[in-house]
Design an enzyme around this catalytic site. Structure first.
Site, mmCIF file in Angstrom:
data_model
loop_
_atom_site.group_PDB
_atom_site.id
_atom_site.type_symbol
_atom_site.label_atom_id
_atom_site.label_comp_id
_atom_site.label_asym_id
_atom_site.label_seq_id
_atom_site.Cartn_x
_atom_site.Cartn_y
_atom_site.Cartn_z
ATOM 1 N N LEU A 18 0.974 -1.064 -0.061
ATOM 2 C CA LEU A 18 0.031 -0.077 -0.123
ATOM 3 C C LEU A 18 0.702 1.195 -0.117
ATOM 4 O O LEU A 18 0.584 2.227 -0.620
ATOM 5 C CB LEU A 18 -0.672 0.172 1.275
ATOM 6 C CG LEU A 18 -1.622 1.264 1.344
ATOM 7 C CD1 LEU A 18 -2.524 1.394 0.160
ATOM 8 C CD2 LEU A 18 -2.559 1.232 2.738
ATOM 9 N N ASP A 41 11.523 3.943 12.337
ATOM 10 C CA ASP A 41 11.244 3.020 13.026
ATOM 11 C C ASP A 41 10.121 3.444 13.845
ATOM 12 O O ASP A 41 10.119 4.161 14.754
ATOM 13 C CB ASP A 41 12.512 2.501 13.865
ATOM 14 C CG ASP A 41 11.854 1.271 14.800
ATOM 15 O OD1 ASP A 41 10.952 0.778 14.541
ATOM 16 O OD2 ASP A 41 12.682 1.083 15.842
ATOM 17 N N ILE A 42 8.879 3.009 13.465
ATOM 18 C CA ILE A 42 7.627 3.497 14.263
ATOM 19 C C ILE A 42 7.761 3.174 15.623
ATOM 20 O O ILE A 42 6.788 3.635 16.499
ATOM 21 C CB ILE A 42 6.450 3.275 13.431
ATOM 22 C CG1 ILE A 42 6.015 1.755 13.220
ATOM 23 C CG2 ILE A 42 6.364 4.172 12.215
ATOM 24 C CD1 ILE A 42 4.484 1.771 12.779
ATOM 25 N N THR A 67 3.196 -7.679 9.228
ATOM 26 C CA THR A 67 2.076 -8.706 8.589
ATOM 27 C C THR A 67 2.538 -9.901 8.310
ATOM 28 O O THR A 67 1.769 -10.506 7.595
ATOM 29 C CB THR A 67 1.695 -8.056 7.047
ATOM 30 O OG1 THR A 67 3.091 -7.978 6.580
ATOM 31 C CG2 THR A 67 1.321 -6.469 7.266
ATOM 32 N N ASP A 107 -9.103 -7.058 8.705
ATOM 33 C CA ASP A 107 -10.333 -7.906 8.933
ATOM 34 C C ASP A 107 -10.026 -8.751 10.309
ATOM 35 O O ASP A 107 -10.965 -9.341 10.793
ATOM 36 C CB ASP A 107 -10.625 -8.713 7.817
ATOM 37 C CG ASP A 107 -9.757 -9.380 7.329
ATOM 38 O OD1 ASP A 107 -8.692 -8.854 6.778
ATOM 39 O OD2 ASP A 107 -9.931 -10.702 7.157
ATOM 40 N N TYR A 130 -1.428 -11.245 15.396
ATOM 41 C CA TYR A 130 -1.580 -10.548 14.318
ATOM 42 C C TYR A 130 -2.719 -9.578 14.716
ATOM 43 O O TYR A 130 -2.632 -8.539 14.855
ATOM 44 C CB TYR A 130 -1.230 -10.965 13.033
ATOM 45 C CG TYR A 130 -1.791 -9.928 12.048
ATOM 46 C CD1 TYR A 130 -0.875 -8.921 11.809
ATOM 47 C CD2 TYR A 130 -3.147 -10.051 11.310
ATOM 48 C CE1 TYR A 130 -1.137 -7.950 10.514
ATOM 49 C CE2 TYR A 130 -3.235 -9.103 10.230
ATOM 50 C CZ TYR A 130 -2.233 -7.875 9.807
ATOM 51 O OH TYR A 130 -2.609 -7.084 9.030
#
Length: 296
Positions: A18, A41-42, A67, A107, A130
Site C-alpha cells: 500500500l 522505526d515507528i 504482517t 479484518d 497479528y
C-alpha cells in the site's frame, strides 16, 4: 475535488504494497515525506516524534505494519512493537502536531464467525497475535489522536510486494495441480484502490466535521473464497498467455491446511459507511487483475 499542493503528507511503510502505491499516486501532487522501515522505526517513540515534528505534516498515513501472520505467533513482541506501539506513537505525535492520522487496519480484528458482512460497530474478537496487535493499535489511535480515520481492509494484493496473486502465478508456472482453501471467504482488495480511497478521504477531510472521524471498512467485491479467487487469477493469466495451462485447482478446507495462526473463516466487510460518508465504492478486484502482466 483535487489535492491541495501545499498539503503536507507523511507516509510510513512506504515500501510495502500500500505504501508504495500511495507514494506513486501522491508524488508531485502534495508535499510528501515517505518513510520506509530503514528511515523511520515507528516502534521508536523518540524517532517518530523527532522526524515527524521536523516535517510537521497535515496528514500522517500509517501504512506500516508487521504482517507476517504466522511468524507473529512466535514473534509477539516484534508484532506488538509495530502494530500496537508504533500506532500509539504515531497517534501521540499526530495529536501534538494537530495532524490527521489515517491508520490502516485489518479484518483480522474479528473472529470470522459472522454470517453477515461485518459492520464497523460489530464486536471485535481477534483470534491471532497479528489480529490482537492490530486491534491494540486501533484502540491506541482512538485513545491518543482526536482526528483519526481507521481504515480496515482485507486480502490485499498489488503489483509490488508479496501477495496471494503473485504466489498463485508463480505456482501455476511449475505445478500442474494445486490445493487452495475454499472455506475462508472475503473481499480481495487491490492496493491501488485502497490508495485511491485514502487519497479521496484526504481531499474531503480538509474542512471535515467531527462526525467523520472513526472507523471505516474498505475491501473488494464480490466476496469470494481463496479457491474462487485463485481460479479467477488462473483464468485471467491463461487469457493473457502468462501460463500455458490452468492447473487443476482442488478445493480444500482450513483443516486440510494447518497454519500457526488461525485465519478468519468469514472476512466479509460491510463497506456501506465509507460510501455514505465519502462516496467511495468497494474495490473491484476483477478489474485489478486485468493488468496481470505487471504482477511479476
Amino acid at each position: 475535488m483535487q489535492l491541495d499542493t501545499n498539503l503536507k503528507v507523511a507516509i510510513t511503510g512506504a515500501n510495502g504494497q500500500l505504501g508504495f502505491q500511495l507514494v506513486k499516486n501522491l508524488s508531485g501532487k502534495v508535499k510528501l515525506k515517505a518513510f520506509d522501515r530503514a528511515s523511520l522505526d515507528i516502534a521508536n517513540s523518540f524517532e517518530v516524534e523527532k522526524k515527524l515534528t521536523a516535517f510537521t505534516p497535515d496528514i500522517i498515513i500509517n501504512a506500516a505494519a508487521y504482517t507476517a501472520v504466522d511468524k507473529a505467533e512466535q514473534e509477539i513482541e516484534q508484532a506488538d512493537a509495530i502494530n500496537h506501539f508504533g500506532a500509539k506513537y504515531l497517534a501521540q505525535t499526530a495529536e501534538k502536531l494537530n495532524a490527521i492520522l489515517i491508520h490502516v487496519s485489518t479484518d483480522y480484528v474479528f473472529n470470522g464467525e459472522s454470517d453477515t458482512p461485518y459492520l464497523e460497530t460489530d464486536k471485535t474478537n481477534p483470534q491471532s497475535i497479528y489480529g490482537k496487535t492490530k486491534l491494540a493499535g486501533e484502540l491506541a489511535v482512538i485513545e491518543h489522536c482526536s482526528k483519526h480515520i481507521i481504515l480496515r481492509t482485507a486480502w490485499v494484493f498489488a503489483e509490488h510486494g508479496n501477495n496471494f496473486v503473485k504466489t498463485m502465478l508463480r505456482l501455476a508456472q511449475s505445478q500442474p495441480e494445486l490445493r487452495v482453501v475454499a472455506d475462508q471467504t472475503g473481499g480481495p482488495t487491490y492496493a491501488g484502490d485502497i490508495a485511491d480511497a485514502i487519497i479521496s478521504i484526504c481531499v474531503q477531510l480538509k474542512n471535515t466535521e467531527e462526525s467523520r472521524w472513526g472507523i471505516y471498512h474498505f475491501s473488494g467485491m464480490p466476496f469470494v473464497s481463496w479457491h474462487q479467487f485463485a481460479v479467477a487469477i488462473f483464468k485471467q493469466a491463461e487469457s493473457l498467455k502468462l501460463i500455458n495451462k490452468i492447473p487443476v485447482t482442488n478445493a480444500i478446507t482450513t483443516a486440510d491446511y494447518q497454519t500457526p495462526a488461525k485465519r478468519p473463516a468469514y472476512s466479509m466487510l460491510n463497506c456501506d459507511k465509507i460510501d455514505k460518508q465519502f462516496a467511495i465504492k468497494s474495490s473491484n478486484w476483477a478489474k485489478a487483475l486485468e493488468n496481470l502482466t505487471l504482477y511479476k
